[in-house]
Design an enzyme around this catalytic site. Structure first.
Site: not given
Ligand code: PMP
Length: 417
Positions: A134, A211, A214, A237, A375
């Site tokens: 991401h 990270d 997910q 999430k 993203c």
């Molecule tokens: N890493 C991953 C794999 C994600 O799916 C996301 C959210 N789509 C993020 C990071 C970022 O999370 P946040 O917007 O809650 O900071």
């Protein structure tokens, strides 16, 4: 009124209808159709206990924390610190003092980039990520790397959407300062073999950040068993409030890290001749936090834990397999991400149909999916697609939701056929 009490669902019985009943938002119609919510990967819906925990805080005992001597401040502080214990237990952290409350996964990664990585970064140093990250696990590293002539390199992903471990191993060397990898891909659903990656990196003395945005909604996470050094995740999430997240890090790493942001709550003593800082985790929690949000985060992880992460993983695995089978039968549809070990996410493209058109037609059928680059633009490039449509599952999804998705996709095919 005292701090919220979370009523856990009995772990033994994973009854999806009983779970759904705890999410009032799901019981609505969209354009005359039952809502089919398949966008939990972007953000999960919230069960009653979480909404209640936040409301109880505001209605009954809300105050700013830590600095107050009055009763409400004491109660809020107790509930806030109890959430720290709940979140620590959720990822099996050795101590709640290793949990830093932040805004999100994004802020947690920025904290590590600026406070842990930056002080040791020099020209030609490398931060190793993967092609499936991401943007939150790419851009913060690029920002600090650019300041020091360092660079971000990416380990390759196979055509099935699995991490190429040999490729990753070849990219770890003497100038690698950190490996930063996602636990579960938000596009492919791939579950990465974190413990193996940690072994490979640690063998060369390289720390590992995971990270976990997910990871926590789909898997039982045990940071001690994974062996990683940092684990970043967001409340929203995992059925908690948005705007709240956490970083778990080893106590000795946190202790050696300088503050990232300055402000109230993170100091020991301030004077114009010099300021000294609080111990972690407060050193990294400058300013008034989202008190009720953190309390809701605690309620969310308790609720999820009570439901049982293994039961959740099994339920979602079944749904994912069913969805992959149903979608594979639709002519002209191509799945992106067919890893052997996969959690709760199904991405796809359709011949001759832009993903945004898929999303719009599905919305007309009451089916909420996400379309776009998610993203993860480098991953789109890797698979040579501008965007995908993505269905992502949560605890409340059923095989009927998958059937509704497949039926709506048939309509897409007929429109564009
Ligand atoms: N890493 C991953 C794999 C994600 O799916 C996301 C959210 N789509 C993020 C990071 C970022 O999370 P946040 O917007 O809650 O900071």
């Amino acid at each position: 009124m005292s701090a919220p009490i979370v009523t856990p669902v009995p772990a033994a019985a994973f009854d999806v209808e009983a779970v759904r009943a705890q999410f009032p938002v799901l019981a609505q119609q969209i354009r005359g159709k039952h809502l089919v919510y398949l966008d939990s990967g972007a953000s999960a819906q919230k069960p009653e206990v979480v909404v209640q925990a936040v409301a109880d805080c505001y209605r009954g005992y809300y105050s700013n924390i830590h600095r107050g001597v009055h009763a409400l401040s004491e109660r809020s502080t107790t509930a806030f610190e109890r959430a720290r214990e709940q979140v620590a237990r959720f990822v099996n952290a050795p101590s709640p003092r290793e949990i830093v409350f932040l805004r999100s996964t994004t802020e947690a990664i920025n904290l590590v980039a600026n406070s842990f990585l930056e002080p040791q970064l020099g020209p030609d140093d490398e931060i190793l990520v993967t092609e499936m990250e991401h943007h939150s696990n790419i851009v913060p590293w690029q920002l600090v790397a650019d300041r020091y002539g360092a660079k971000v390199v990416a380990a390759p992903v196979t055509d099935r959407g699995e991490l190429d471990l040999d490729g990753l191993t070849r990219l770890i060397h003497g100038r690698t300062k950190l490996v930063a990898v996602t636990h579960v891909s938000n596009v492919l659903g791939t579950i990465n073999p974190i413990a193996d990656i940690v072994r490979l990196a640690h063998a060369q003395g390289v720390p590992v950040l995971v990270d976990g945005a997910q990871g926590v909604p789909h898997l039982a996470v045990d940071v001690q068993a994974l062996g990683c050094d940092f684990y970043a995740f967001s409340a929203h999430k995992v059925y908690g409030p948005s705007g709240v997240g956490a970083l778990w890090a080893r106590a000795e790493l946190l202790a050696a890290m300088p503050p990232y942001q300055g402000g109230g709550g993170m100091i020991r003593r301030v004077s114009f001749s010099g300021t000294t800082f609080a111990d972690p985790p407060e050193r990294f929690e400058a300013g008034t936090p989202d008190v009720a949000g953190v309390i809701g985060f605690g309620a969310a992880v308790e609720w999820t834990r009570a439901l049982g992460l293994d039961a959740i993983a099994a339920h979602e695995h079944e749904l994912t397999q069913y969805a992959m089978a149903r979608l594979a039968d639709i002519p002209g549809l191509r799945l992106i991400g067919t890893a052997a070990d996969k959690a709760g996410v199904v991405s796809f493209v359709m011949d001759g149909v832009h993903p945004h058109d898929i999303g719009t037609i599905l919305d007309g059928e009451g089916v909420a999916v996400r379309v776009g680059h998610h993203c993860a633009q480098p991953l789109m490039e890797r698979f040579a697609v501008p965007a995908t449509a993505r269905a992502s599952f949560g605890v409340y999804n059923t095989s009927a939701d998958v059937d509704a998705l497949a039926a709506a996709l048939d309509k897409v095919r007929h429109w564009f056929g």
